[in-house]
Design a protein around this motif. Structure first.
Motif, mmCIF file in Angstrom:
data_model
loop_
_atom_site.group_PDB
_atom_site.id
_atom_site.type_symbol
_atom_site.label_atom_id
_atom_site.label_comp_id
_atom_site.label_asym_id
_atom_site.label_seq_id
_atom_site.Cartn_x
_atom_site.Cartn_y
_atom_site.Cartn_z
ATOM 1 N N LEU A 183 0.828 -1.210 0.000
ATOM 2 C CA LEU A 183 0.000 0.000 0.000
ATOM 3 C C LEU A 183 0.861 1.258 0.000
ATOM 4 O O LEU A 183 0.531 2.241 -0.688
ATOM 5 N N LEU A 184 1.965 1.238 0.730
ATOM 6 C CA LEU A 184 2.840 2.408 0.791
ATOM 7 C C LEU A 184 3.403 2.767 -0.582
ATOM 8 O O LEU A 184 3.347 3.925 -1.004
ATOM 9 N N VAL A 185 3.961 1.778 -1.284
ATOM 10 C CA VAL A 185 4.561 2.074 -2.589
ATOM 11 C C VAL A 185 3.491 2.419 -3.619
ATOM 12 O O VAL A 185 3.709 3.252 -4.511
ATOM 13 N N THR A 186 2.312 1.797 -3.500
ATOM 14 C CA THR A 186 1.232 2.104 -4.441
ATOM 15 C C THR A 186 0.707 3.520 -4.225
ATOM 16 O O THR A 186 0.458 4.256 -5.197
ATOM 17 N N LEU A 187 0.546 3.925 -2.966
ATOM 18 C CA LEU A 187 0.092 5.291 -2.672
ATOM 19 C C LEU A 187 1.107 6.315 -3.163
ATOM 20 O O LEU A 187 0.731 7.385 -3.667
ATOM 21 N N TRP A 188 2.394 5.993 -3.022
ATOM 22 C CA TRP A 188 3.416 6.923 -3.518
ATOM 23 C C TRP A 188 3.284 7.076 -5.026
ATOM 24 O O TRP A 188 3.354 8.188 -5.552
ATOM 25 N N TRP A 189 3.080 5.959 -5.724
ATOM 26 C CA TRP A 189 2.961 6.019 -7.184
ATOM 27 C C TRP A 189 1.727 6.809 -7.611
ATOM 28 O O TRP A 189 1.754 7.571 -8.576
ATOM 29 N N ALA A 243 5.974 0.472 -16.093
ATOM 30 C CA ALA A 243 7.091 -0.482 -16.051
ATOM 31 C C ALA A 243 8.067 -0.138 -14.938
ATOM 32 O O ALA A 243 8.570 -1.020 -14.232
ATOM 33 N N ALA A 244 8.360 1.156 -14.760
ATOM 34 C CA ALA A 244 9.258 1.582 -13.682
ATOM 35 C C ALA A 244 8.623 1.334 -12.323
ATOM 36 O O ALA A 244 9.309 0.976 -11.353
ATOM 37 N N PHE A 245 7.299 1.518 -12.236
ATOM 38 C CA PHE A 245 6.616 1.275 -10.964
ATOM 39 C C PHE A 245 6.721 -0.183 -10.541
ATOM 40 O O PHE A 245 6.826 -0.485 -9.346
ATOM 41 N N THR A 246 6.689 -1.106 -11.506
ATOM 42 C CA THR A 246 6.802 -2.516 -11.128
ATOM 43 C C THR A 246 8.139 -2.800 -10.433
ATOM 44 O O THR A 246 8.205 -3.626 -9.515
ATOM 45 N N SER A 247 9.203 -2.106 -10.867
ATOM 46 C CA SER A 247 10.507 -2.272 -10.211
ATOM 47 C C SER A 247 10.478 -1.655 -8.814
ATOM 48 O O SER A 247 11.009 -2.230 -7.862
ATOM 49 N N LEU A 248 9.863 -0.480 -8.695
ATOM 50 C CA LEU A 248 9.701 0.148 -7.386
ATOM 51 C C LEU A 248 8.911 -0.772 -6.466
ATOM 52 O O LEU A 248 9.274 -0.970 -5.290
ATOM 53 N N PHE A 249 7.836 -1.361 -6.983
ATOM 54 C CA PHE A 249 6.970 -2.226 -6.173
ATOM 55 C C PHE A 249 7.741 -3.443 -5.676
ATOM 56 O O PHE A 249 7.719 -3.761 -4.480
ATOM 57 N N GLN A 250 8.408 -4.135 -6.594
ATOM 58 C CA GLN A 250 9.155 -5.327 -6.186
ATOM 59 C C GLN A 250 10.300 -4.973 -5.235
ATOM 60 O O GLN A 250 10.608 -5.723 -4.306
ATOM 61 N N GLY A 251 10.931 -3.818 -5.477
ATOM 62 C CA GLY A 251 12.021 -3.392 -4.607
ATOM 63 C C GLY A 251 11.578 -3.075 -3.199
ATOM 64 O O GLY A 251 12.376 -3.160 -2.255
ATOM 65 N N GLY A 252 10.295 -2.720 -3.025
ATOM 66 C CA GLY A 252 9.792 -2.405 -1.700
ATOM 67 C C GLY A 252 8.989 -3.497 -1.048
ATOM 68 O O GLY A 252 8.672 -3.406 0.146
ATOM 69 N N VAL A 253 8.643 -4.553 -1.795
ATOM 70 C CA VAL A 253 7.772 -5.596 -1.262
ATOM 71 C C VAL A 253 8.487 -6.955 -1.138
ATOM 72 O O VAL A 253 8.317 -7.664 -0.156
ATOM 73 N N ARG A 254 9.295 -7.315 -2.124
ATOM 74 C CA ARG A 254 9.968 -8.619 -2.075
ATOM 75 C C ARG A 254 11.088 -8.641 -1.036
ATOM 76 O O ARG A 254 11.548 -7.598 -0.580
ATOM 77 N N PHE A 255 11.545 -9.841 -0.695
ATOM 78 C CA PHE A 255 12.650 -9.993 0.250
ATOM 79 C C PHE A 255 13.534 -11.146 -0.174
ATOM 80 O O PHE A 255 13.076 -12.091 -0.813
ATOM 81 N N ASN A 256 14.815 -11.060 0.178
ATOM 82 C CA ASN A 256 15.784 -12.086 -0.182
ATOM 83 C C ASN A 256 15.705 -13.226 0.839
ATOM 84 O O ASN A 256 16.224 -13.113 1.953
ATOM 85 N N ALA A 284 15.458 5.035 -4.356
ATOM 86 C CA ALA A 284 15.344 5.729 -3.082
ATOM 87 C C ALA A 284 14.043 5.375 -2.360
ATOM 88 O O ALA A 284 14.038 5.080 -1.156
ATOM 89 N N VAL A 285 12.938 5.374 -3.100
ATOM 90 C CA VAL A 285 11.636 5.092 -2.485
ATOM 91 C C VAL A 285 11.558 3.638 -2.020
ATOM 92 O O VAL A 285 11.157 3.355 -0.886
ATOM 93 N N SER A 286 11.933 2.702 -2.885
ATOM 94 C CA SER A 286 11.849 1.291 -2.524
ATOM 95 C C SER A 286 12.769 0.959 -1.354
ATOM 96 O O SER A 286 12.401 0.168 -0.475
ATOM 97 N N VAL A 334 11.254 2.162 1.979
ATOM 98 C CA VAL A 334 10.222 1.227 2.430
ATOM 99 C C VAL A 334 10.861 -0.063 2.924
ATOM 100 O O VAL A 334 10.495 -0.598 3.981
ATOM 101 N N GLN A 335 11.853 -0.554 2.173
ATOM 102 C CA GLN A 335 12.462 -1.854 2.471
ATOM 103 C C GLN A 335 13.225 -1.853 3.791
ATOM 104 O O GLN A 335 13.104 -2.797 4.586
ATOM 105 N N PHE A 336 14.011 -0.834 4.027
ATOM 106 C CA PHE A 336 14.923 -0.852 5.177
ATOM 107 C C PHE A 336 14.440 -0.064 6.385
ATOM 108 O O PHE A 336 15.001 -0.204 7.469
ATOM 109 N N LEU A 337 13.406 0.763 6.220
ATOM 110 C CA LEU A 337 12.920 1.571 7.334
ATOM 111 C C LEU A 337 11.469 1.258 7.676
ATOM 112 O O LEU A 337 11.163 0.874 8.818
ATOM 113 N N CYS A 338 10.569 1.406 6.714
ATOM 114 C CA CYS A 338 9.141 1.248 6.990
ATOM 115 C C CYS A 338 8.774 -0.197 7.343
ATOM 116 O O CYS A 338 8.069 -0.452 8.333
#
Length: 306
Positions: free
Chosen positions: A78-84, A93-106, A226-228, A231-235
């Motif tokens: 929801l955070l990355v989608t609201l930002w977009w 296409a760029a948003f999909t990278s932002l989304f995966q960068g903020g939602v997926r995990f290793n 920066a956005v992803s 979200v990934q490391f702080l939020c």
């Protein structure tokens, strides 16, 4: 810090190997698309089935853990989608990278860190949480690709459903969870075959990330990076900690939940981006940069946990 370095260094090394192999033309350029296709349709699904099938969860606080990890995943999405939605100048296409960068995990990094900090009990709990996260994350990511890239003329629910049903990662998740729910254990030979097949997914996927990396990508894609990463490391760690505390999880379980949401994004994000028409150049930059940043963010997160 040494344990974190030992876990993350091989990840960066495999990315570097792919980068060097591509730049030196050691392998024919046609190898990389074939490797990505093999990983996407065979190796990653095998990994998911092996990881999700046969997990015993009756003795674990599975309900609270599921509520924590699923809640944190949905919140990050929801955070990355609201930002977009408030910055619609960014293409789908760029948003999909932002989304995966903020939602997926290793998954590899997360499980290795948990085992190092909390031992076998923590690892079992982390595997449980990761299993439920993997299913939801893949459904969310495939849905985002279908809506943001595949439906430029508007929402097409039939196409979305078709993409979800045919996606090999989701199929792998459904098979693994289905076997778990009905209580069917895979024969040892089959489980061993899946494990052996899946082991190739991680190094091949990382080398594909390195092969796709272009000099200057970090500067070109600084905004989704920066956005992803925020979200990934702080939020996400803060949300996971808040949910775990509110639900009354134990100290170890809370630590496991926070670590699951403190690692960089997954190399499989690049494979999905390539196969579904995303901005794979931006995705490669995000994966590489987040892996480097985690050398700093993970020690800080672990220090705060302790």
């Amino acid at each position: 810090m040494l344990a974190i370095s030992d876990i993350l260094t091989p990840v960066l090394a495999m990315i570097l190997v792919g980068f060097i192999l591509q730049r030196t033309n050691f392998l024919h350029p046609s190898f990389w698309p074939s490797a990505e296709k093999l990983t996407y349709f065979l190796l990653l699904p095998a990994t998911l089935i092996h990881s999700l099938a046969g997990k015993k969860i009756s003795d674990l606080p599975w309900l609270k853990m599921v509520m924590t990890v699923e809640g944190a995943v949905i919140a990050s999405a929801l955070l990355v989608t609201l930002w977009w939605l408030t910055h619609r100048h960014m293409e789908g296409a760029a948003f999909t990278s932002l989304f995966q960068g903020g939602v997926r995990f290793n998954t590899f990094v997360a499980l290795a860190l948990v085992e190092n900090m909390f031992g076998r009990d923590g690892l079992m709990l982390a595997a449980l949480g990761a299993g439920f996260m993997i299913v939801l994350i893949n459904v969310l990511c495939v849905s985002v690709f279908s809506l943001a890239v595949g439906n430029r003329g508007g929402m097409d629910l039939r196409r979305l459903l078709n993409d979800l049903l045919r996606n090999p990662l989701i199929v792998g998740c459904v098979i693994g969870v289905g076997l778990n729910v009905v209580g069917v254990s895979l024969p040892k030979a089959v489980d061993g075959l899946l494990a052996l097949t899946g082991k190739a997914a991680f190094p091949l996927g990382l080398m594909a990330v390195g092969a796709a990396y272009r000099t200057g990508s970090l500067r070109m894609h600084w905004q989704p990076l920066a956005v992803s990463s925020t979200v990934q490391f702080l939020c996400k760690p803060l949300i996971a900690w808040g949910l775990a505390t509110h639900l009354g999880l134990s100290g170890m379980a809370t630590g496991v939940a926070v670590l699951l949401f403190s690692v960089p994004t997954a190399p499989s994000a690049y494979i999905l981006s390539r196969q579904m028409g995303g901005d794979h150049d931006a995705m490669s930059a995000i994966i590489t940069a987040q892996t480097c940043m985690s050398f700093i963010t993970l020690p800080l997160t672990i220090w705060l946990l302790r």
